[in-house]
Write an enzyme that holds these catalytic residues in place. Structure first.
Site, PDB file in Angstrom:
ATOM      1  N   GLY A  43       0.844  -1.200   0.000  1.00  0.00           N
ATOM      2  CA  GLY A  43       0.000   0.000   0.000  1.00  0.00           C
ATOM      3  C   GLY A  43       0.874   1.243   0.000  1.00  0.00           C
ATOM      4  N   GLN A  44       0.239   2.410  -0.113  1.00  0.00           N
ATOM      5  CA  GLN A  44       1.011   3.663  -0.144  1.00  0.00           C
ATOM      6  C   GLN A  44       1.884   3.827   1.097  1.00  0.00           C
ATOM      7  OE1 GLN A  44      -0.921   7.242  -2.250  1.00  0.00           O
ATOM      8  NE2 GLN A  44      -2.565   6.435  -0.974  1.00  0.00           N
ATOM      9  N   ASP A  71      -1.088 -13.069   5.222  1.00  0.00           N
ATOM     10  CA  ASP A  71      -2.501 -12.725   5.389  1.00  0.00           C
ATOM     11  C   ASP A  71      -2.762 -12.650   6.892  1.00  0.00           C
ATOM     12  OD1 ASP A  71      -5.224 -12.667   5.720  1.00  0.00           O
ATOM     13  OD2 ASP A  71      -5.653 -14.406   4.445  1.00  0.00           O
ATOM     14  N   ALA A 109      -4.787  -3.149   5.387  1.00  0.00           N
ATOM     15  CA  ALA A 109      -6.206  -2.821   5.577  1.00  0.00           C
ATOM     16  C   ALA A 109      -6.961  -3.101   4.295  1.00  0.00           C
ATOM     17  CB  ALA A 109      -6.378  -1.356   5.954  1.00  0.00           C
ATOM     18  N   THR A 145      -9.506  -1.390   2.051  1.00  0.00           N
ATOM     19  CA  THR A 145      -9.873   0.025   1.967  1.00  0.00           C
ATOM     20  C   THR A 145     -10.821   0.370   0.812  1.00  0.00           C
ATOM     21  OG1 THR A 145      -7.917   0.473   0.642  1.00  0.00           O
ATOM     22  CG2 THR A 145      -7.701   0.783   3.027  1.00  0.00           C
ATOM     23  N   TYR A 156     -16.924   0.072   5.791  1.00  0.00           N
ATOM     24  CA  TYR A 156     -15.470   0.228   5.967  1.00  0.00           C
ATOM     25  C   TYR A 156     -15.174   0.886   7.322  1.00  0.00           C
ATOM     26  CZ  TYR A 156     -10.959   2.618   5.606  1.00  0.00           C
ATOM     27  OH  TYR A 156      -9.705   3.113   5.869  1.00  0.00           O
ATOM     28  N   TRP A 181      -7.130  11.298   4.163  1.00  0.00           N
ATOM     29  CA  TRP A 181      -6.714  11.844   2.874  1.00  0.00           C
ATOM     30  C   TRP A 181      -5.238  11.532   2.575  1.00  0.00           C
ATOM     31  CZ3 TRP A 181      -9.331  17.229   1.692  1.00  0.00           C
ATOM     32  CH2 TRP A 181     -10.698  17.173   2.001  1.00  0.00           C
TER      33      TRP A 181
END
Length: 284
Positions: free
Chosen positions: A13-14, A35, A58, A60, A124, A148
């Site tokens: 992820g980011q 996992d 997560a 998302t 979520y 954000w």
């Protein structure tokens, strides 16, 4: 901090990418390699050799989480997976750093502080809120609520730059307000907390700077990237009117940052970070 004693989940992820780059010798895994909802996967890790778990894993996909299959996926990762890590942190006396979201709130209170009661308005958010409760039971935990998020990967700024390149003048919601959080700011906060060990608990984290709407942010992105394009304002209700399966969104995502700054952490303004981010994207 001995990086080799850190385990990072969700490294694709980011935030996971930014953490893996920063803690270059840490053990880090993506969801295929580890996992967190699978006891079998978790049993392969030598937890007694670790000091810190940073959970950046997560589910998302906010809109897909509203479907039957998506709901199950969201709960499996965000609740069962998080609970598994919380149990391991308790059992082995590890510090658990966990990333949460503004979506655990309904967005009616402004700004959000750390004491606000959980009030999620989508699946979520509900799954993240349940995960937060599991994390809060761990003696040594830092639960970071953020909003954000912008980093290396798919995100709002990236999407707007792609629209600009195609000369698209978008319709963007003007009634959702918040501040950007760059992944390098989250890494700075995590590093600061692990090095200085202020009181365990929940901390709100975003970049500092003024609050802004998504539509005004889009105007700024276009301006900074040299595009003279119009942005049309719309409301959240109007935008999602013909998308009946979409999730409800909280309108306010502004965090009160008093608690994190009271530990001595000095935040970076998102406007400066946005300029750097766009400059980097354009030169590439």
């Amino acid at each position: 901090m001995n990086h080799q004693k850190i385990l990072i989940t969700g490294n694709n992820g980011q935030l996971g990418r930014a953490l893996t780059e920063h803690y270059s010798t840490a053990q880090s895994y993506d969801s295929k390699q580890l996992d967190i909802s699978s006891q079998e996967d978790l049993s392969k890790i030598a937890w007694d050799k670790l000091d810190v778990i940073i959970n950046a894993a997560a589910y998302t996909n906010v809109d897909y989480a509203e479907t039957n299959e998506g709901r199950q996926l969201a709960w499996r990762v965000n609740v069962n997976g998080t609970r598994n890590l919380a149990n391991l942190a308790l059992k082995h006396s590890l510090t658990l750093v966990h990333i949460s979201t503004d979506y655990v709130f309904d967005g009616t209170i402004k700004p959000h502080d750390e004491e606000e009661a959980l009030s999620p308005i989508n699946v979520y958010g509900q799954s993240k809120a349940a995960g937060d409760i599991a994390v809060s039971l761990v003696e040594k935990h830092y639960l970071l609520r953020t909003s954000w998020v912008i980093g290396n990967g798919k995100n709002f700024v990236q999407t707007m730059l792609e629209l600009a390149q195609k000369n698209i003048e978008p319709k963007i919601v003007s009634d959702q307000i918040g501040r950007l959080t760059f992944t390098n700011e989250l890494v700075r906060v995590i590093d600061y907390l692990l090095a200085n060990r202020p009181a365990y608990g929940t901390y709100n984290v975003s970049n500092s700077g003024p609050e802004i709407s998504w539509s005004d942010l889009t105007r700024l992105i276009f301006k900074l990237s040299g595009y003279n394009l119009k942005v049309y304002d719309t409301t959240t209700k109007e935008y999602f009117k013909d998308k009946p399966n979409s999730a409800n969104r909280p309108l306010n995502s502004v965090f009160d940052l008093t608690k994190i700054t009271s530990t001595g952490f000095i935040g970076n303004d998102w406007q400066t970070e946005l300029k750097n981010y766009i400059k980097e994207r354009i030169s590439n």
